[in-house]
Design a protein around this motif. Structure first.
Motif, PDB file in Angstrom:
ATOM      1  N   THR A  32       0.660  -1.104  -0.119  1.00  0.00           N
ATOM      2  CA  THR A  32       0.141  -0.090   0.013  1.00  0.00           C
ATOM      3  C   THR A  32       0.914   1.185   0.007  1.00  0.00           C
ATOM      4  OG1 THR A  32      -1.502  -1.214   1.488  1.00  0.00           O
ATOM      5  CG2 THR A  32      -1.846   1.090   1.197  1.00  0.00           C
ATOM      6  N   ALA A  42      -1.448  -7.158 -13.403  1.00  0.00           N
ATOM      7  CA  ALA A  42      -1.814  -8.483 -13.366  1.00  0.00           C
ATOM      8  C   ALA A  42      -3.195  -8.956 -14.176  1.00  0.00           C
ATOM      9  CB  ALA A  42      -2.094  -9.029 -11.870  1.00  0.00           C
ATOM     10  N   GLN A  54       5.009 -11.922  -9.800  1.00  0.00           N
ATOM     11  CA  GLN A  54       5.043 -11.192  -8.401  1.00  0.00           C
ATOM     12  C   GLN A  54       6.066 -11.873  -7.498  1.00  0.00           C
ATOM     13  OE1 GLN A  54       1.274 -11.027  -6.529  1.00  0.00           O
ATOM     14  NE2 GLN A  54       2.326 -11.652  -4.491  1.00  0.00           N
ATOM     15  N   GLU A  56       9.086 -12.260  -4.298  1.00  0.00           N
ATOM     16  CA  GLU A  56       9.113 -12.517  -2.876  1.00  0.00           C
ATOM     17  C   GLU A  56       9.512 -11.312  -1.978  1.00  0.00           C
ATOM     18  OE1 GLU A  56      10.988 -13.863  -5.128  1.00  0.00           O
ATOM     19  OE2 GLU A  56      13.098 -13.992  -4.126  1.00  0.00           O
ATOM     20  N   ASP A  57       9.813 -10.313  -2.627  1.00  0.00           N
ATOM     21  CA  ASP A  57      10.045  -9.138  -1.796  1.00  0.00           C
ATOM     22  C   ASP A  57      10.659  -7.983  -2.799  1.00  0.00           C
ATOM     23  OD1 ASP A  57      12.926  -9.661  -2.387  1.00  0.00           O
ATOM     24  OD2 ASP A  57      13.230 -10.452  -0.488  1.00  0.00           O
TER      25      ASP A  57
ATOM     26  N   PHE B  67       8.782  -5.729   7.547  1.00  0.00           N
ATOM     27  CA  PHE B  67       7.939  -7.122   6.957  1.00  0.00           C
ATOM     28  C   PHE B  67       8.863  -8.162   7.091  1.00  0.00           C
ATOM     29  CE2 PHE B  67       4.855  -7.672   3.193  1.00  0.00           C
ATOM     30  CZ  PHE B  67       4.256  -8.659   3.872  1.00  0.00           C
ATOM     31  N   GLU B  68      10.046  -8.419   6.686  1.00  0.00           N
ATOM     32  CA  GLU B  68      10.969  -9.348   6.525  1.00  0.00           C
ATOM     33  C   GLU B  68      11.826  -9.752   7.644  1.00  0.00           C
ATOM     34  OE1 GLU B  68      11.258  -6.334   5.468  1.00  0.00           O
ATOM     35  OE2 GLU B  68      13.390  -5.606   5.163  1.00  0.00           O
ATOM     36  N   GLY B  99       3.002 -14.243   3.970  1.00  0.00           N
ATOM     37  CA  GLY B  99       3.797 -13.536   3.235  1.00  0.00           C
ATOM     38  C   GLY B  99       5.381 -13.181   3.691  1.00  0.00           C
ATOM     39  N   GLY B 100       5.050 -12.734   5.103  1.00  0.00           N
ATOM     40  CA  GLY B 100       6.113 -12.417   5.885  1.00  0.00           C
ATOM     41  C   GLY B 100       7.009 -13.682   6.205  1.00  0.00           C
ATOM     42  N   ASP B 103       7.605 -15.848   1.747  1.00  0.00           N
ATOM     43  CA  ASP B 103       8.095 -14.806   0.746  1.00  0.00           C
ATOM     44  C   ASP B 103       9.395 -13.689   1.266  1.00  0.00           C
ATOM     45  OD1 ASP B 103       6.796 -16.051  -1.210  1.00  0.00           O
ATOM     46  OD2 ASP B 103       5.244 -14.208  -1.407  1.00  0.00           O
ATOM     47  N   ILE B 104       8.821 -12.759   1.740  1.00  0.00           N
ATOM     48  CA  ILE B 104       9.760 -11.655   2.019  1.00  0.00           C
ATOM     49  C   ILE B 104      10.840 -12.126   3.165  1.00  0.00           C
ATOM     50  CG2 ILE B 104       8.374 -10.443   3.396  1.00  0.00           C
ATOM     51  CD1 ILE B 104       9.533  -7.746   2.084  1.00  0.00           C
ATOM     52  N   TYR B 129      -1.842 -12.289   0.545  1.00  0.00           N
ATOM     53  CA  TYR B 129      -1.400 -10.915   1.145  1.00  0.00           C
ATOM     54  C   TYR B 129      -2.868 -10.417   1.313  1.00  0.00           C
ATOM     55  CZ  TYR B 129       3.309 -11.567   0.024  1.00  0.00           C
ATOM     56  OH  TYR B 129       4.805 -12.013   0.059  1.00  0.00           O
ATOM     57  N   THR B 132      -3.015  -6.151   2.169  1.00  0.00           N
ATOM     58  CA  THR B 132      -3.039  -5.379   1.319  1.00  0.00           C
ATOM     59  C   THR B 132      -4.048  -5.566   0.387  1.00  0.00           C
ATOM     60  OG1 THR B 132      -1.260  -6.663   0.240  1.00  0.00           O
ATOM     61  CG2 THR B 132      -0.439  -4.626   1.218  1.00  0.00           C
ATOM     62  N   GLN B 135      -3.632 -10.337  -2.322  1.00  0.00           N
ATOM     63  CA  GLN B 135      -2.723 -10.472  -3.437  1.00  0.00           C
ATOM     64  C   GLN B 135      -2.014 -11.779  -3.466  1.00  0.00           C
ATOM     65  OE1 GLN B 135      -2.226  -7.502  -1.801  1.00  0.00           O
ATOM     66  NE2 GLN B 135      -3.498  -6.564  -3.375  1.00  0.00           N
ATOM     67  N   ARG B 136      -1.599 -12.483  -4.519  1.00  0.00           N
ATOM     68  CA  ARG B 136      -1.112 -13.948  -4.304  1.00  0.00           C
ATOM     69  C   ARG B 136       0.337 -13.896  -3.495  1.00  0.00           C
ATOM     70  NH1 ARG B 136       3.734 -15.307  -6.783  1.00  0.00           N
ATOM     71  NH2 ARG B 136       3.340 -17.233  -6.206  1.00  0.00           N
ATOM     72  N   CYS B 137       0.708 -15.312  -2.998  1.00  0.00           N
ATOM     73  CA  CYS B 137       1.663 -15.397  -2.529  1.00  0.00           C
ATOM     74  C   CYS B 137       2.259 -16.804  -2.626  1.00  0.00           C
ATOM     75  CB  CYS B 137       1.333 -15.216  -0.780  1.00  0.00           C
ATOM     76  SG  CYS B 137       2.663 -15.599   0.426  1.00  0.00           S
ATOM     77  N   THR B 147      -6.066 -10.865  -6.359  1.00  0.00           N
ATOM     78  CA  THR B 147      -6.318  -9.780  -7.369  1.00  0.00           C
ATOM     79  C   THR B 147      -5.070  -9.827  -8.203  1.00  0.00           C
ATOM     80  OG1 THR B 147      -5.208  -8.472  -5.559  1.00  0.00           O
ATOM     81  CG2 THR B 147      -7.620  -8.367  -5.699  1.00  0.00           C
ATOM     82  N   THR B 148      -3.848 -10.494  -7.804  1.00  0.00           N
ATOM     83  CA  THR B 148      -2.897 -10.354  -8.838  1.00  0.00           C
ATOM     84  C   THR B 148      -2.689 -11.987  -9.452  1.00  0.00           C
ATOM     85  OG1 THR B 148      -1.243 -10.988  -7.016  1.00  0.00           O
ATOM     86  CG2 THR B 148      -1.688  -8.716  -7.546  1.00  0.00           C
ATOM     87  N   SER B 149      -3.610 -12.766  -9.121  1.00  0.00           N
ATOM     88  CA  SER B 149      -3.702 -13.983  -9.892  1.00  0.00           C
ATOM     89  C   SER B 149      -5.169 -14.160 -10.271  1.00  0.00           C
ATOM     90  CB  SER B 149      -3.179 -15.199  -9.118  1.00  0.00           C
ATOM     91  OG  SER B 149      -3.996 -15.467  -7.958  1.00  0.00           O
ATOM     92  N   PRO B 150      -5.684 -13.056 -10.920  1.00  0.00           N
ATOM     93  CA  PRO B 150      -7.342 -13.214 -11.278  1.00  0.00           C
ATOM     94  C   PRO B 150      -7.680 -14.292 -12.167  1.00  0.00           C
ATOM     95  CG  PRO B 150      -6.186 -11.253 -12.459  1.00  0.00           C
ATOM     96  CD  PRO B 150      -5.109 -11.926 -11.704  1.00  0.00           C
TER      97      PRO B 150
END
Lengths: 385, 297
Positions: A32, A42, A54, A56-57, B67-68, B99-100, B103-104, B129, B132, B135-137, B147-150
């Motif tokens: 955000t 996407a 997308q 991983e960071d 986040f990480e 996500g945390g 991924d990150i 995610y 936010t 969103q995909r992870c 929303t990012t793997s619609p």
């Protein structure tokens, strides 16, 4: 989206601008207030056969963008403050290796996680000095959804023309604001593509610049030797860790922007000609400032607005010129505790005082509070910043 | 498992969505961990819904890191407490969302496990995610629309299988690794106890449905979680010293339900046609076979 007039938000306009500019690679990480850019990409990329990754960071996001650029694609990533901080190492890498790409930073309140959903302009100096080492950078600061479209196109063009990562420094207000956006027909858009070597692979020196200080760029698989390194490198692209090569290379990287700054620089003036006080404001705040100019003028105070559209290069000559010709004062309105104000102060060279209207983040200045400050300055009641 | 039943270290009144699986998980985990616990959390739903002062839900010392960084900050806390001679009887818990964690924060987590810190890392997995806006992870399962793997004309939604995070953590050779679900609270609590009691890193992968992101009724959360276990979509197991060849499946459904029963309750899978469901079923069957779960009933 087909060429037409739309009612869309800044982030959607940015994604559409990227697609219009020829971006076919997008790697990013949700954050955000930039996420709508990812979501639009996407959704839209399958239609244009683009690659949406997308990651991983944010470290991975910008790194993938750099890789894609060297494979020959126009590539972009989008983030906000915390992600932008993570990108700083590779921002420097892309500057050092002259990798064309676009990084969108939709600013929110910081430091750290800060105000994730609310506006700020605290990352201005980070775009200038956030990575280690000495760099020349180009940063666009859009002030409306229309400019989110236009400046994204422009950012790609500049990235391709001068071979560097260009930052589109937006903010949460401009990104989430919904307004009229005109998407022009393709033929009306000026699209720049990176220049390719004209000589043979045997003669090609990947970091040997033309007169404009920009070297032609051969990508992997185009028949030319490609050797990319963040180490100080010579014209062949090979590491040469000595003072002479460092001086030659870094000087060129900085001069590449400095000597072409007339071409890159962009700013907008509003009622500046007879102005005695000039507000300097950028991004969302410039909209309040414009209103403040009209309100103050209605009260008889001669005020103008200078809105930098490129924050770097900065309109330093113009500010000096205005200060030298007798402007009474500058008022810098920004959503931070003073970043661009020091640039303005430097450029006025002591000819007139520079005042700061700071804000810590969370909302933009109101026109009324700026008018208050203008009254004070006009009546000589304000001490210099 | 009744000694701390009345202990509320994760207070009510936090701002989690109705039916949030994470809130349930954290509340139960802290009942076992007890008041002598230091927690680190990272950016994500958990931070957003539970830390807003003055309504913080946490009755124990808490650090919300970037986040990480949950696992790295926990590493620092653990070593410092040891050096100060204060670690005895104190639990260090690191929380991360999927996500945390997947991924990150994965690098930080791997480092924490490799260095052998006495930290229990809890991954609260809601498979995207959510903070936010869905969103995909790499935790998002095959076929889920985000929303990012619609899902749409060119896409069935998420096109890759879920990353086997617990097995990857176990492969570090850490003393205790387990998967758990909010639908099987006693199993979860037993695992928390074991994780805390071992000397060294422990990893808990906790399945926590999200009505907002999975698009199911907010009163269906526990049922959905249970269906994931009963269909074999999410297998509950534990591994000692990273021995995933000899892991212990702790909850074995007598008869496995078809995955369709799990999928059809969630609108994130609503677009899936029969052939895609069959594909998911085949993957689940293969996995269950590996874990020695019974045939589909």
């Amino acid at each position: 989206m087909k060429p037409d007039t739309y009612f869309i938000d800044g982030n959607t306009a940015c994604a559409e601008g990227a697609i219009a500019a020829g971006c076919t690679f997008f790697a990013s990480y949700p954050i955000t207030p930039a996420t709508e850019i990812l979501e639009t990409m996407a959704k839209r990329f399958p239609e244009i056969h683009g690659s949406y990754l997308q990651m991983e960071d944010e470290l991975a996001s910008i790194a993938a963008v750099i890789g894609a650029s060297w494979a020959g694609r126009k590539a972009m990533t989008a983030t906000s403050g915390p992600g932008f901080s993570l990108m700083m190492e590779n921002y420097g890498f892309a500057l050092m290796t002259e990798t064309p790409c676009v990084i969108v930073n939709v600013m929110r309140g910081g430091p750290s996680t800060g105000l994730p959903t609310m506006v700020a302009q605290g990352d201005v100096m980070q775009t200038r000095w956030g990575t280690h080492g000495d760099v020349g950078v180009v940063v666009y600061c859009p002030g409306s959804p229309q400019e989110m479209f236009d400046m994204t196109v422009e950012a790609f063009n500049t990235a391709e023309r001068y071979r560097l990562p260009v930052v589109l420094l937006s903010d949460a207000v401009v990104a989430h604001m919904t307004e009229k956006v005109v998407i022009p027909p393709k033929e009306e858009l000026d699209i720049v593509n990176r220049k390719k070597p004209k000589n043979s692979p045997e003669e090609y020196l990947p970091y040997c610049p033309d007169e404009d200080l920009v070297p032609p760029m051969a990508c992997a698989g185009e028949g030319y030797g490609v050797h990319v390194t963040g180490l100080t490198h010579d014209e062949r692209g090979y590491p040469s860790v000595d003072e002479k090569t460092q001086t030659f290379l870094v000087t060129r990287l900085i001069n590449k922007i400095r000597k072409n700054s007339d071409d890159i620089l962009k700013y907008e003036e509003y009622k500046v000609d007879d102005a005695e006080i000039i507000i300097v404001a950028y991004g969302s705040v410039s909209r309040s400032a414009r209103e403040a100019v009209d309100m103050a003028r209605a009260e008889g105070i001669k005020v103008g607005l200078l809105r930098p559209i490129t924050l770097w290069p900065f309109p330093e000559d113009r500010i000096y010129e205005l200060a030298a010709k007798g402007v009474k004062a500058f008022l810098v309105a920004e959503i931070n505790f003073g970043q661009i104000v020091y640039e303005v102060q430097r450029c006025t060279d002591g000819h007139c005082p520079t005042y700061l209207a700071p804000r810590m983040g969370g909302s933009i200045h109101t026109p009324e509070e700026l008018v208050e400050r203008l009254y004070g300055i006009n009546e000589g009641k304000e001490g210099s910043n | 498992m009744t000694e701390n039943e009345d202990l509320e270290l994760f207070s009510p009144g936090h701002r989690a969505c109705a039916g949030c699986g994470e809130g349930t998980a954290v509340r139960q985990i802290l009942k076992i961990a007890g008041p002598n616990t230091v927690a680190t959390i990272c950016t994500g739903c958990l931070e957003v819904v539970s830390t807003g002062y003055p309504e913080t839900a946490w009755e124990i010392p808490l650090i919300h890191a970037a986040f990480e960084n949950s696992a790295s900050v926990a590493s620092g806390v653990e070593v410092a407490l040891k050096e100060l001679g204060k670690k005895e009887g104190v639990n260090v818990l690191a929380f991360g969302g999927d996500g945390g964690t997947f991924d990150i924060g994965f690098q930080a987590l791997s480092g924490m496990m490799e260095r052998g810190h006495d930290v229990t890392y809890v991954c609260l997995d809601n498979e995207a995610y959510m903070n936010t806006g869905i969103q995909r992870c790499s935790s998002t399962p095959y076929g889920a629309s985000t929303t990012t793997s619609p899902s749409g004309k060119y896409s069935i939604g998420e096109s890759r299988q879920k990353k086997p995070i617990a097995a990857i953590c176990a492969a570090h050779g850490i003393p205790y690794t387990a998967t758990a679900s909010i639908s099987h609270i006693n199993d979860l609590k037993k695992k928390v106890k074991k994780a805390i009691e071992v000397d060294g890193p422990a990893f808990l992968h906790v399945f926590a449905p999200c009505p907002t992101g999975w698009r199911h009724g907010s009163d269906d959360t526990i049922e959905i979680a249970r269906l994931a276990v009963e269909t074999g979509v999410f297998v509950l197991w534990e591994a000692i010293d990273g021995d995933i060849c000899d892991l212990n499946v702790t909850v074995k459904p007598k008869k496995r339900k078809p995955v369709e029963e799990y999928l059809k309750r969630q609108r994130r899978f609503g677009h899936l046609k029969e052939d895609e469901i069959a594909k998911i079923q085949a993957e689940v069957d293969k996995k269950c076979d590996k874990y020695g779960l019974p045939e589909r009933g």
